[in-house]
Design an enzyme around this catalytic site. Structure first.
Site, mmCIF file in Angstrom:
data_model
loop_
_atom_site.group_PDB
_atom_site.id
_atom_site.type_symbol
_atom_site.label_atom_id
_atom_site.label_comp_id
_atom_site.label_asym_id
_atom_site.label_seq_id
_atom_site.Cartn_x
_atom_site.Cartn_y
_atom_site.Cartn_z
ATOM 1 N N VAL A 44 23.871 64.440 3.880
ATOM 2 C CA VAL A 44 23.737 63.456 2.077
ATOM 3 C C VAL A 44 22.436 62.837 1.537
ATOM 4 C CG1 VAL A 44 23.864 62.476 -0.223
ATOM 5 C CG2 VAL A 44 26.323 62.826 1.397
ATOM 6 N N CYS A 45 21.563 62.384 2.812
ATOM 7 C CA CYS A 45 20.147 62.230 1.813
ATOM 8 C C CYS A 45 19.642 63.277 2.774
ATOM 9 C CB CYS A 45 19.982 61.124 3.122
ATOM 10 S SG CYS A 45 20.591 59.214 3.656
ATOM 11 N N THR A 46 20.245 64.433 4.279
ATOM 12 C CA THR A 46 19.002 65.514 4.513
ATOM 13 C C THR A 46 18.754 66.639 2.820
ATOM 14 O OG1 THR A 46 19.617 65.369 6.686
ATOM 15 C CG2 THR A 46 18.983 68.135 5.546
#
Length: 219
Positions: A44-46
């Site tokens: 998700v952070c990517t």
């Protein structure tokens, strides 16, 4: 330390992908967006880092610097940046803070004081609360705090919308209603009398005795 809106954003020194910084000096006289991540190489952070890279110009137009932080060493950020480009098509050109000693995460109340002193061996779930966005004004005060769960990607258009509202309402004695966007009508604050409202805004609509709407000020 519990942080709230209008608190001074804690200052710190840290290593970043663009070299060491002193946070308040790095902010300078403008606005800043600090957004945090529980671990490098998380899916998700990517996508979020790529989304922020895509919108970097929009934040710049608003005089807002962007800086990310991840609970991992700076050395691993370079490989992650390569993955982000592969996954999203965008280069991360804003700095990423390495927080391998958890110092900044604790300072911003995203991890408890007893969380330890190293990112080594910690999983994303261990750092799940390091998922916050802080909008910081030129006065170095926190204007907004948002915290998301790990499974919900952040909406960076919403963060831009919030900056637009915060900057507008700091300049004029107005507030913005639910779902407001640039160009929509705004609310006249209670501190402005009807007579003063006419002088300031030209005209307004009284929806309720305590709810008056007018066109968005442009000056």
């Amino acid at each position: 330390m519990s942080l709230r809106i209008n608190d001074i954003a804690p200052d710190f020194t840290a290593d970043t992908t663009q070299g060491p910084i002193s946070f308040h000096d790095w902010i300078g006289s403008g606005w800043a967006v600090l957004f945090s991540h529980p671990k490098n190489f998380t899916p998700v952070c990517t996508t979020e880092l790529g989304a922020m890279a895509r919108l970097a110009g929009e934040f710049s137009k608003r005089g807002a610097k962007v800086i990310g932080i991840s609970v991992d060493p700076v050395e691993s950020h370079a490989k992650w940046k390569s993955d982000i480009k592969t996954a999203t098509g965008f280069d991360v050109e804003y700095p990423l803070i390495g927080d391998k000693d958890l110092k900044v995460a604790k300072l911003y109340d995203m991890l408890p004081a007893g969380a330890g002193e190293s990112s080594e061996g910690r999983t994303p779930a261990d750092n799940a609360t390091v998922r916050s966005v802080f909008i910081i004004g030129p006065d170095k005060k926190i204007k907004l705090i948002l915290t998301y769960p790990m499974t919900t990607g952040r909406n960076f258009n919403e963060i831009l919308r919030a900056i637009d509202s915060i900057q507008l309402t700091a300049k004029h004695q107005v507030a913005t209603p639910a779902n407001w966007n640039q160009g929509d009508d705004v609310i006249i604050t209670a501190a402005v009398s009807n007579e003063d409202a006419i002088t300031r805004f030209g005209s307004f609509d009284t929806v309720l005795p305590y709810l008056r709407k007018t066109k968005q000020p442009t000056a």
